[in-house]
Design a protein around this motif. Structure first.
Motif, PDB file in Angstrom:
ATOM      1  N   GLY A  85       0.815  -1.215   0.000  1.00 22.98           N
ATOM      2  CA  GLY A  85       0.000   0.000   0.000  1.00 22.98           C
ATOM      3  C   GLY A  85       0.844   1.257   0.000  1.00 22.98           C
ATOM      4  O   GLY A  85       0.320   2.380   0.039  1.00 22.98           O
ATOM      5  N   CYS A  86       2.165   1.104  -0.010  1.00 22.94           N
ATOM      6  CA  CYS A  86       3.078   2.248   0.009  1.00 22.94           C
ATOM      7  C   CYS A  86       3.470   2.650  -1.405  1.00 22.94           C
ATOM      8  O   CYS A  86       3.483   1.825  -2.313  1.00 22.94           O
ATOM      9  CB  CYS A  86       4.341   1.908   0.800  1.00 22.94           C
ATOM     10  N   SER A  87       3.795   3.903  -1.546  1.00 28.08           N
ATOM     11  CA  SER A  87       4.269   4.418  -2.824  1.00 28.08           C
ATOM     12  C   SER A  87       5.670   4.975  -2.633  1.00 28.08           C
ATOM     13  O   SER A  87       5.950   5.648  -1.627  1.00 28.08           O
ATOM     14  CB  SER A  87       3.335   5.521  -3.339  1.00 28.08           C
ATOM     15  N   ALA A  88       6.540   4.701  -3.592  1.00 25.69           N
ATOM     16  CA  ALA A  88       7.924   5.174  -3.504  1.00 25.69           C
ATOM     17  C   ALA A  88       8.013   6.694  -3.581  1.00 25.69           C
ATOM     18  O   ALA A  88       9.038   7.281  -3.236  1.00 25.69           O
ATOM     19  CB  ALA A  88       8.758   4.546  -4.612  1.00 25.69           C
ATOM     20  N   SER A  89       6.942   7.339  -4.017  1.00 23.43           N
ATOM     21  CA  SER A  89       6.954   8.798  -4.166  1.00 23.43           C
ATOM     22  C   SER A  89       6.594   9.531  -2.880  1.00 23.43           C
ATOM     23  O   SER A  89       6.653  10.760  -2.825  1.00 23.43           O
ATOM     24  CB  SER A  89       5.984   9.213  -5.279  1.00 23.43           C
ATOM     25  N   THR A  92      21.453  -1.648   6.025  1.00 23.23           N
ATOM     26  CA  THR A  92      21.868  -0.790   4.907  1.00 23.23           C
ATOM     27  C   THR A  92      21.407  -1.385   3.587  1.00 23.23           C
ATOM     28  O   THR A  92      20.903  -0.667   2.706  1.00 23.23           O
ATOM     29  CB  THR A  92      23.407  -0.615   4.899  1.00 23.23           C
ATOM     30  N   SER A  93      21.541  -2.700   3.434  1.00 22.32           N
ATOM     31  CA  SER A  93      21.106  -3.390   2.212  1.00 22.32           C
ATOM     32  C   SER A  93      19.603  -3.237   1.992  1.00 22.32           C
ATOM     33  O   SER A  93      19.144  -3.057   0.862  1.00 22.32           O
ATOM     34  CB  SER A  93      21.471  -4.878   2.275  1.00 22.32           C
ATOM     35  N   ILE A  94      18.836  -3.308   3.087  1.00 15.11           N
ATOM     36  CA  ILE A  94      17.373  -3.156   2.997  1.00 15.11           C
ATOM     37  C   ILE A  94      17.024  -1.763   2.472  1.00 15.11           C
ATOM     38  O   ILE A  94      16.199  -1.605   1.569  1.00 15.11           O
ATOM     39  CB  ILE A  94      16.722  -3.396   4.375  1.00 15.11           C
ATOM     40  N   ILE A  95      17.682  -0.738   3.041  1.00 18.17           N
ATOM     41  CA  ILE A  95      17.398   0.642   2.627  1.00 18.17           C
ATOM     42  C   ILE A  95      17.841   0.883   1.190  1.00 18.17           C
ATOM     43  O   ILE A  95      17.149   1.560   0.415  1.00 18.17           O
ATOM     44  CB  ILE A  95      18.047   1.645   3.603  1.00 18.17           C
ATOM     45  N   LEU A  96      18.967   0.306   0.805  1.00 17.34           N
ATOM     46  CA  LEU A  96      19.429   0.443  -0.582  1.00 17.34           C
ATOM     47  C   LEU A  96      18.446  -0.210  -1.551  1.00 17.34           C
ATOM     48  O   LEU A  96      18.217   0.301  -2.654  1.00 17.34           O
ATOM     49  CB  LEU A  96      20.824  -0.173  -0.745  1.00 17.34           C
ATOM     50  N   ALA A  97      17.855  -1.330  -1.120  1.00 19.33           N
ATOM     51  CA  ALA A  97      16.845  -1.997  -1.951  1.00 19.33           C
ATOM     52  C   ALA A  97      15.608  -1.111  -2.103  1.00 19.33           C
ATOM     53  O   ALA A  97      15.005  -1.051  -3.182  1.00 19.33           O
ATOM     54  CB  ALA A  97      16.466  -3.342  -1.333  1.00 19.33           C
ATOM     55  N   LEU A  98      15.254  -0.395  -1.036  1.00 23.77           N
ATOM     56  CA  LEU A  98      14.116   0.534  -1.097  1.00 23.77           C
ATOM     57  C   LEU A  98      14.430   1.714  -2.010  1.00 23.77           C
ATOM     58  O   LEU A  98      13.596   2.145  -2.811  1.00 23.77           O
ATOM     59  CB  LEU A  98      13.763   1.030   0.313  1.00 23.77           C
ATOM     60  N   ILE A  99      15.653   2.226  -1.884  1.00 21.26           N
ATOM     61  CA  ILE A  99      16.079   3.344  -2.735  1.00 21.26           C
ATOM     62  C   ILE A  99      16.075   2.927  -4.196  1.00 21.26           C
ATOM     63  O   ILE A  99      15.659   3.688  -5.081  1.00 21.26           O
ATOM     64  CB  ILE A  99      17.479   3.853  -2.304  1.00 21.26           C
ATOM     65  N   LYS A 100      16.502   1.687  -4.447  1.00 21.78           N
ATOM     66  CA  LYS A 100      16.510   1.156  -5.812  1.00 21.78           C
ATOM     67  C   LYS A 100      15.101   1.112  -6.400  1.00 21.78           C
ATOM     68  O   LYS A 100      14.901   1.253  -7.612  1.00 21.78           O
ATOM     69  CB  LYS A 100      17.125  -0.252  -5.802  1.00 21.78           C
ATOM     70  N   GLN A 101      14.118   0.943  -5.525  1.00 25.24           N
ATOM     71  CA  GLN A 101      12.718   0.902  -5.988  1.00 25.24           C
ATOM     72  C   GLN A 101      12.101   2.294  -6.103  1.00 25.24           C
ATOM     73  O   GLN A 101      10.933   2.419  -6.466  1.00 25.24           O
ATOM     74  CB  GLN A 101      11.874   0.037  -5.049  1.00 25.24           C
TER      75      GLN A 101
END
Length: 342
Positions: free
Chosen positions: A88-92, A154-163
């Motif tokens: 339900g989240c949006s990357a924006s 850090t890997s989790i956050i980088l994966a989120l940033i990648k999305q």
């Protein structure tokens, strides 16, 4: 003849010496190459071992998404991508990440209360990273896994940033051991990715102090709340260091909240700052010895979660707390305290 014989003997000895030296040099070279191979193998083994430990840590960690204070998705931290449609989240939109402490999890009362307050006041996506499997063991074992957990988060956050998640809309909160993790993760991401704001509550001291760390490098705006002298850090290097209660070392309300202690009260006080004003003193109390720079406090200044960070207010901020819930002082009480201090 005797002279020739002596010369011949010297020549043979010299040739033998050259041969021996050559052999010795070759042996040295051989052993040097062997040592280099062994060192390289050791490095590779260490790297493989680190990757395995990181994998094991991530395998037990959970990434839990909340939207409008409702849990929408729980998934393994080892995933490279997350189902944003399912969350339900949006990357924006804005995102907030919560990190818990030792012998805690995302289901602790303070964590669910903070998620609710963040959902209401901040909005956007709230994510709690649960590493309770690792955190449920001894503090020493958790501490030895600090770098592993830092790398995994850090890997989790980088994966989120990648999305598509934007660090400029990001917020990290860490309590106790989670506070140290929040700072370390932010510093890991820096300078390629800078988290907009990081708040920590009584960042853990045991195992970390007295090593000087510049926590201000963790994010664009880093404010750290301090509440205890036995479990909290004495490294005050955040943009703001908010000293709660008595000089950031003890809370008066510990008398009625023995099960929480001054350390545990920090996160309760932080959550209360969303709904109640916690006024800061205009000057350093005379009983609070400090060699750190004190912030210039405007009249009526309150502390807590801040959507629009005031970069003019930095340094140490002293905020007295009261004996009873919600632990804040009224303006009148603060004025009386300031007059007595004067």
């Amino acid at each position: 003849m005797p002279l020739f014989s002596i010369f011949h003997s010297i020549l043979i000895i010299f040739i033998l010496q050259l041969l021996c030296n050559g052999t010795y040099s070759k042996l040295n070279l051989k052993y040097a190459i062997l040592r280099q191979k062994q060192a390289s193998k050791l490095q590779n083994d260490t790297f493989v071992n680190q990757q395995r430990i990181k994998y094991d840590a991530q395998k037990t960690m959970r990434v839990i998404f909340y939207k409008n204070n409702t849990k929408t998705l729980e998934t393994s931290a080892y995933d490279d991508t997350y189902d944003l449609n399912g969350s339900g989240c949006s990357a924006s939109e804005k995102f907030a990440i919560v990190l818990h402490g030792w012998i805690q999890s995302c289901t602790d009362e303070w964590a669910t209360s903070l998620i609710e307050r963040l959902s209401y006041y901040r909005g956007g996506c709230v994510i709690c990273i649960d590493y309770s499997v690792v955190a449920s063991s001894s503090y020493m074992r958790l501490y030895t896994n600090f770098n592993t957990l830092t790398g995994a988060i850090t890997s989790i956050i980088l994966a989120l940033i990648k999305q598509g998640f934007d660090p400029k809309r990001g917020y990290l909160f860490g309590f106790s051991f989670g506070g140290q993790l929040a700072s370390a993760v932010g510093r890991n991401l820096y300078p390629h990715h800078v988290i907009e704001s990081i708040d920590t509550c009584d960042m853990a001291g045991p195992g970390f102090d007295p090593i000087a760390v510049d926590h201000s490098k963790a994010g664009k705006h880093v404010q750290c709340f301090h509440s205890s002298q036995d479990k909290g850090t004495f490294v005050y290097s955040c943009h703001r260091n908010i000293m709660l209660g008595s000089c950031g070392l003890k809370q008066p309300s510990v008398a009625s909240q023995l099960h929480l202690g001054s350390h545990g009260l920090c996160v309760d006080i932080y959550i209360n700052t969303f709904d109640y004003p916690f006024y800061a003193l205009n000057s350093t109390p005379p009983e609070c010895f400090t060699w750190h720079e004190a912030a210039k406090i405007p009249d009526g200044y309150t502390v807590g979660y801040e959507e629009n960070f005031d970069g003019q207010v930095t340094g140490q901020i002293f905020v007295p707390t009261s004996l009873h819930y919600p632990y804040n002082l009224s303006k009148k009480q603060l004025m009386l305290l300031s007059k007595n201090n004067g």
